[in-house]
Design a protein around this motif. Sequence first.
Motif, PDB file in Angstrom:
ATOM      1  N   MET A 159       6.438  -0.767  -5.642  1.00 13.20           N
ATOM      2  CA  MET A 159       4.919  -0.539  -5.393  1.00 13.20           C
ATOM      3  C   MET A 159       4.153  -1.692  -6.052  1.00 13.20           C
ATOM      4  SD  MET A 159       2.811   3.082  -5.873  1.00 13.20           S
ATOM      5  CE  MET A 159       3.873   3.854  -4.905  1.00 13.20           C
ATOM      6  N   HIS A 169      -1.395  -1.114  -4.937  1.00 14.00           N
ATOM      7  CA  HIS A 169      -0.993   0.189  -4.487  1.00 14.00           C
ATOM      8  C   HIS A 169      -1.320   1.273  -5.432  1.00 14.00           C
ATOM      9  CE1 HIS A 169       0.745  -1.829  -0.892  1.00 14.00           C
ATOM     10  NE2 HIS A 169       0.426  -0.702  -0.213  1.00 14.00           N
ATOM     11  N   ARG A 170      -0.789   0.941  -6.771  1.00 13.46           N
ATOM     12  CA  ARG A 170      -1.084   2.017  -7.774  1.00 13.46           C
ATOM     13  C   ARG A 170      -2.503   2.261  -7.864  1.00 13.46           C
ATOM     14  NH1 ARG A 170       3.203  -0.777 -10.891  1.00 13.46           N
ATOM     15  NH2 ARG A 170       5.133  -0.234 -10.333  1.00 13.46           N
ATOM     16  N   TRP A 192      -4.291   4.623  -5.453  1.00 10.45           N
ATOM     17  CA  TRP A 192      -3.853   5.954  -4.957  1.00 10.45           C
ATOM     18  C   TRP A 192      -4.687   6.890  -5.773  1.00 10.45           C
ATOM     19  CZ3 TRP A 192      -0.394   8.477  -2.241  1.00 10.45           C
ATOM     20  CH2 TRP A 192       0.458   7.647  -1.513  1.00 10.45           C
ATOM     21  N   LEU A 198      -7.570   7.457  -3.268  1.00 11.19           N
ATOM     22  CA  LEU A 198      -6.977   8.067  -2.093  1.00 11.19           C
ATOM     23  C   LEU A 198      -6.790   9.342  -2.132  1.00 11.19           C
ATOM     24  CD1 LEU A 198      -5.910   7.664   0.817  1.00 11.19           C
ATOM     25  CD2 LEU A 198      -3.653   7.055  -0.079  1.00 11.19           C
ATOM     26  N   LEU A 199      -6.151   9.867  -3.195  1.00 14.34           N
ATOM     27  CA  LEU A 199      -6.008  11.200  -3.595  1.00 14.34           C
ATOM     28  C   LEU A 199      -7.299  12.070  -3.614  1.00 14.34           C
ATOM     29  CD1 LEU A 199      -3.026  11.006  -6.027  1.00 14.34           C
ATOM     30  CD2 LEU A 199      -2.965  11.589  -3.428  1.00 14.34           C
ATOM     31  N   VAL A 238     -10.051   2.289  -1.337  1.00 10.08           N
ATOM     32  CA  VAL A 238      -8.683   2.152  -1.130  1.00 10.08           C
ATOM     33  C   VAL A 238      -8.369   0.956  -0.496  1.00 10.08           C
ATOM     34  CG1 VAL A 238      -6.750   3.244  -0.120  1.00 10.08           C
ATOM     35  CG2 VAL A 238      -8.093   4.718  -1.421  1.00 10.08           C
ATOM     36  N   MET A 296      -4.688  -1.529  -0.361  1.00  7.62           N
ATOM     37  CA  MET A 296      -3.526  -0.740   0.441  1.00  7.62           C
ATOM     38  C   MET A 296      -3.900  -1.061   1.959  1.00  7.62           C
ATOM     39  SD  MET A 296      -3.009   3.522   0.680  1.00  7.62           S
ATOM     40  CE  MET A 296      -2.123   3.321  -0.940  1.00  7.62           C
ATOM     41  N   ALA A 348      -2.893   3.638   4.407  1.00  7.33           N
ATOM     42  CA  ALA A 348      -4.060   4.362   3.942  1.00  7.33           C
ATOM     43  C   ALA A 348      -4.497   5.421   4.942  1.00  7.33           C
ATOM     44  CB  ALA A 348      -5.120   3.543   3.352  1.00  7.33           C
ATOM     45  N   TRP A 400      -3.878   9.472   4.525  1.00 11.14           N
ATOM     46  CA  TRP A 400      -5.109  10.143   4.404  1.00 11.14           C
ATOM     47  C   TRP A 400      -5.192  11.207   5.427  1.00 11.14           C
ATOM     48  CZ3 TRP A 400      -9.381  10.162   7.841  1.00 11.14           C
ATOM     49  CH2 TRP A 400     -10.756  10.560   7.150  1.00 11.14           C
ATOM     50  N   GLU A 433       4.893   5.325   4.478  1.00 13.76           N
ATOM     51  CA  GLU A 433       4.908   4.694   2.869  1.00 13.76           C
ATOM     52  C   GLU A 433       6.284   3.953   2.565  1.00 13.76           C
ATOM     53  OE1 GLU A 433       3.888   3.673  -1.028  1.00 13.76           O
ATOM     54  OE2 GLU A 433       2.656   4.207   1.025  1.00 13.76           O
TER      55      GLU A 433
END
Length: 122
Positions: A1, A5-6, A9, A12-13, A55, A60, A65, A69, A108
């Motif tokens: 990753m 990307h980290r 996240w 995105l969450l 994001v 990403m 994404a 999502w 992913e």
Amino acid sequence: MTPHHRSAWPPLLVAIALEVTATLSLRAAEGFTHPFWLIPVVIGYTGSLWLLSVVLDRGMPVGVAYGIWSAIGVVLTAVLGTALFGETLGTVQIIGVGAIVVGVLLVELGSHPRATSPERAS
């Protein structure tokens, strides 16, 4: 990753949580008979889409994404719809939710390029 990307996240969450909240609030509004619920609908969808753009700005890929999502949103909305509104999920729907989860994992996993060894590169 990758680091991109980290860092993508967390927003995105939160975007997923806002989208699920907005969708469940739309259900709670019951055809606009309870207009109070329209406030979290507007805030949730607006915030979710804004965070989705964050994001993407963090690197990403759009397909990854959006896939994560939307798929996690569908799964959470289906599960929470049963808990909050007494909606039922049949066997075929449960299998479909499982397929969505597997699909998100595959998207992913496929978004990370495989490292090539020095001997393969030549």
